[in-house]
Design a protein around this motif. Sequence first.
Motif, PDB file in Angstrom:
ATOM      1  N   TYR A   9       0.858  -1.195   0.000  1.00 31.97           N
ATOM      2  CA  TYR A   9       0.000   0.000   0.000  1.00 31.97           C
ATOM      3  C   TYR A   9       0.886   1.234   0.000  1.00 31.97           C
ATOM      4  CZ  TYR A   9      -3.934   3.007   1.475  1.00 31.97           C
ATOM      5  OH  TYR A   9      -4.907   3.972   1.564  1.00 31.97           O
ATOM      6  N   LEU A  10       0.853   1.966  -1.093  1.00 34.67           N
ATOM      7  CA  LEU A  10       1.694   3.154  -1.273  1.00 34.67           C
ATOM      8  C   LEU A  10       0.818   4.386  -1.058  1.00 34.67           C
ATOM      9  CD1 LEU A  10       4.446   4.295  -2.110  1.00 34.67           C
ATOM     10  CD2 LEU A  10       3.762   4.028  -4.500  1.00 34.67           C
ATOM     11  N   TYR A  11       1.166   5.201  -0.035  1.00 35.40           N
ATOM     12  CA  TYR A  11       0.253   6.288   0.343  1.00 35.40           C
ATOM     13  C   TYR A  11       0.984   7.393   1.090  1.00 35.40           C
ATOM     14  CZ  TYR A  11       0.208   4.732   5.273  1.00 35.40           C
ATOM     15  OH  TYR A  11       0.551   4.419   6.568  1.00 35.40           O
ATOM     16  N   ASN A  12       0.277   8.506   1.261  1.00 37.12           N
ATOM     17  CA  ASN A  12       0.744   9.610   2.096  1.00 37.12           C
ATOM     18  C   ASN A  12       0.103   9.446   3.464  1.00 37.12           C
ATOM     19  OD1 ASN A  12       1.276  11.996   3.423  1.00 37.12           O
ATOM     20  ND2 ASN A  12       0.604  13.334   1.780  1.00 37.12           N
ATOM     21  N   LYS A  63       5.541  13.516   0.462  1.00 37.96           N
ATOM     22  CA  LYS A  63       5.580  14.493  -0.621  1.00 37.96           C
ATOM     23  C   LYS A  63       5.944  13.791  -1.915  1.00 37.96           C
ATOM     24  CE  LYS A  63      10.200  15.894   0.963  1.00 37.96           C
ATOM     25  NZ  LYS A  63      11.011  17.041   1.463  1.00 37.96           N
ATOM     26  N   SER A  64       5.672  14.448  -3.016  1.00 35.25           N
ATOM     27  CA  SER A  64       5.822  13.803  -4.318  1.00 35.25           C
ATOM     28  C   SER A  64       7.252  13.344  -4.582  1.00 35.25           C
ATOM     29  CB  SER A  64       5.349  14.740  -5.426  1.00 35.25           C
ATOM     30  OG  SER A  64       6.075  15.961  -5.395  1.00 35.25           O
ATOM     31  N   ALA A  65       8.230  14.057  -4.068  1.00 32.20           N
ATOM     32  CA  ALA A  65       9.630  13.693  -4.301  1.00 32.20           C
ATOM     33  C   ALA A  65      10.004  12.366  -3.643  1.00 32.20           C
ATOM     34  CB  ALA A  65      10.545  14.806  -3.778  1.00 32.20           C
ATOM     35  N   GLU A  66       9.178  11.900  -2.691  1.00 35.13           N
ATOM     36  CA  GLU A  66       9.481  10.661  -1.974  1.00 35.13           C
ATOM     37  C   GLU A  66       8.785   9.439  -2.578  1.00 35.13           C
ATOM     38  OE1 GLU A  66       8.207  11.428   1.992  1.00 35.13           O
ATOM     39  OE2 GLU A  66       9.778  12.906   2.419  1.00 35.13           O
ATOM     40  N   VAL A  67       7.937   9.644  -3.589  1.00 39.77           N
ATOM     41  CA  VAL A  67       7.096   8.559  -4.096  1.00 39.77           C
ATOM     42  C   VAL A  67       7.921   7.426  -4.688  1.00 39.77           C
ATOM     43  CG1 VAL A  67       5.373   7.951  -5.841  1.00 39.77           C
ATOM     44  CG2 VAL A  67       5.059   9.997  -4.427  1.00 39.77           C
ATOM     45  N   GLN A  68       8.899   7.743  -5.505  1.00 43.41           N
ATOM     46  CA  GLN A  68       9.675   6.690  -6.153  1.00 43.41           C
ATOM     47  C   GLN A  68      10.427   5.847  -5.115  1.00 43.41           C
ATOM     48  OE1 GLN A  68      12.595   7.918  -9.156  1.00 43.41           O
ATOM     49  NE2 GLN A  68      11.922   6.202 -10.397  1.00 43.41           N
ATOM     50  N   ASP A  75      -4.964   8.754  -3.592  1.00 47.04           N
ATOM     51  CA  ASP A  75      -4.063   9.575  -2.793  1.00 47.04           C
ATOM     52  C   ASP A  75      -3.422  10.620  -3.697  1.00 47.04           C
ATOM     53  OD1 ASP A  75      -1.406  10.392  -1.684  1.00 47.04           O
ATOM     54  OD2 ASP A  75      -2.007   9.076  -0.039  1.00 47.04           O
ATOM     55  N   ASN A  76      -3.689  11.882  -3.417  1.00 47.16           N
ATOM     56  CA  ASN A  76      -3.271  12.938  -4.335  1.00 47.16           C
ATOM     57  C   ASN A  76      -1.758  13.101  -4.410  1.00 47.16           C
ATOM     58  OD1 ASN A  76      -5.999  13.987  -5.060  1.00 47.16           O
ATOM     59  ND2 ASN A  76      -6.095  14.207  -2.852  1.00 47.16           N
ATOM     60  N   THR A  77      -1.055  12.865  -3.307  1.00 49.13           N
ATOM     61  CA  THR A  77       0.402  12.973  -3.320  1.00 49.13           C
ATOM     62  C   THR A  77       1.015  11.905  -4.222  1.00 49.13           C
ATOM     63  OG1 THR A  77       0.428  13.860  -1.072  1.00 49.13           O
ATOM     64  CG2 THR A  77       2.481  12.911  -1.890  1.00 49.13           C
ATOM     65  N   ILE A  78       0.566  10.669  -4.063  1.00 51.20           N
ATOM     66  CA  ILE A  78       1.130   9.564  -4.850  1.00 51.20           C
ATOM     67  C   ILE A  78       0.746   9.687  -6.317  1.00 51.20           C
ATOM     68  CG2 ILE A  78       1.362   7.074  -5.030  1.00 51.20           C
ATOM     69  CD1 ILE A  78       2.347   8.303  -2.360  1.00 51.20           C
ATOM     70  N   ILE A  79      -0.512  10.002  -6.573  1.00 47.08           N
ATOM     71  CA  ILE A  79      -0.969  10.069  -7.957  1.00 47.08           C
ATOM     72  C   ILE A  79      -0.302  11.215  -8.712  1.00 47.08           C
ATOM     73  CG2 ILE A  79      -3.001  10.487  -9.417  1.00 47.08           C
ATOM     74  CD1 ILE A  79      -4.627   8.897  -7.366  1.00 47.08           C
ATOM     75  N   SER A  80       0.016  12.294  -8.001  1.00 48.26           N
ATOM     76  CA  SER A  80       0.671  13.420  -8.680  1.00 48.26           C
ATOM     77  C   SER A  80       2.072  13.060  -9.157  1.00 48.26           C
ATOM     78  CB  SER A  80       0.740  14.627  -7.736  1.00 48.26           C
ATOM     79  OG  SER A  80       1.637  14.384  -6.666  1.00 48.26           O
ATOM     80  N   ALA A  81       2.666  12.005  -8.569  1.00 49.84           N
ATOM     81  CA  ALA A  81       4.009  11.571  -8.970  1.00 49.84           C
ATOM     82  C   ALA A  81       3.984  10.097  -9.379  1.00 49.84           C
ATOM     83  CB  ALA A  81       4.989  11.793  -7.824  1.00 49.84           C
ATOM     84  N   LEU A  82       2.887   9.688  -9.989  1.00 49.62           N
ATOM     85  CA  LEU A  82       2.667   8.277 -10.307  1.00 49.62           C
ATOM     86  C   LEU A  82       3.765   7.683 -11.182  1.00 49.62           C
ATOM     87  CD1 LEU A  82       0.683   5.845 -10.123  1.00 49.62           C
ATOM     88  CD2 LEU A  82      -0.343   6.697 -12.244  1.00 49.62           C
ATOM     89  N   GLU A  83       4.276   8.469 -12.124  1.00 48.75           N
ATOM     90  CA  GLU A  83       5.264   7.935 -13.066  1.00 48.75           C
ATOM     91  C   GLU A  83       6.493   7.367 -12.354  1.00 48.75           C
ATOM     92  OE1 GLU A  83       2.389  10.127 -15.364  1.00 48.75           O
ATOM     93  OE2 GLU A  83       3.497  10.645 -13.532  1.00 48.75           O
ATOM     94  N   GLY A  84       6.861   7.954 -11.213  1.00 47.11           N
ATOM     95  CA  GLY A  84       7.992   7.435 -10.450  1.00 47.11           C
ATOM     96  C   GLY A  84       7.715   6.043  -9.924  1.00 47.11           C
ATOM     97  N   ALA A  85       6.513   5.808  -9.432  1.00 44.35           N
ATOM     98  CA  ALA A  85       6.131   4.484  -8.932  1.00 44.35           C
ATOM     99  C   ALA A  85       6.031   3.485 -10.075  1.00 44.35           C
ATOM    100  CB  ALA A  85       4.803   4.578  -8.179  1.00 44.35           C
TER     101      ALA A  85
END
Length: 317
Positions: free
Chosen positions: A159-162, A193-198, A216-226
């Motif tokens: 589960y990847l989340y903020n 924060k988005s910089a931590e998603v990857q 989750d808006n933080t994760i989805i905003s940086a989805l490409e990293g995941a």
Amino acid sequence: MRSILLAFAASVAFILPASAENVTVAVTAIVEHPALDAARDGVKEALEAAGYKEGENLTFVYQSAQGNPATAAQIARQFVGDAPSVIVPISTPSAQAVVSATRDIPVVFTAVSDPLGAQLVKDMDKPGGNVTGLSDMSPVAEHVALIKEILPNVKTIGYLYNSGEANSVSLLAVLKAEAEKAGLTVVESAATKSAEVQGAARALVGRADAIYIPTDNTIISALEGAVAVAEEAKLPLFTADTDSVSRGSIAALGFNYHDVGKQTGEVVVRILKGENPGDIAVKVAAGSDLVINKTAASKMGVTLPESVVKRATRTIE
């Protein structure tokens, strides 16, 4: 003569439709990404369908907090100072900021999974006060079933989340309960924060059989990293947000957020026409789409079952 003219003017004002009035609808979101943008556009479309047209009788204001809760609070205070007809916060953090900032201006939130848990209202059926809106509570049990259908041997869901987003914390509790029923375990990895998603996605490699990302808006905003991590590790990645499938997740079962926005806009129209927001029940958004991405599945080493392919409402090759 003057009294006759005044009486005539009053009668004309009375028979004019509500849409002829000049109104201001102020919309804010915690961050810009396809789902929240689609909800915003849906609100505007519903207003136009009801006769509220920008540049004629509608002022439509939009601001994004760019993922920063402090900015969300500043926007909320600014909107309250501007005194619009209705404020529409999109997402839990923006809704919390706006609801904390005003007890007088009507508020119609949207894209909030757990309005009770986020303390936006005390009762879904009779919210009271100046607040109502739409919940996009995810069909988590169906998500778990979909993951098991696509990955029959799955044992652990990552589960990847903020952890700072109330919406995602609520959904984690639901996911754990549904996973337990299905004989699965949940492993958490948080990014604030988005910089931590990857990095948070990378922390799930070797610990989970699949990654699940909620709304989750933080994760989805940086989805490409995941997604990049998932492709490299051949770790299947699923999302609750259907708009994220085109960005690289394997599949999602959820709402069309443009339709969610339209449903929200219809509530805004009711308030503009005189209803009290506190008398309008908070509803869970209607509609559910199954979107699949065959290319993403291939990159993550997954073959989609024919049963899933046939049920899909949209397929990305």
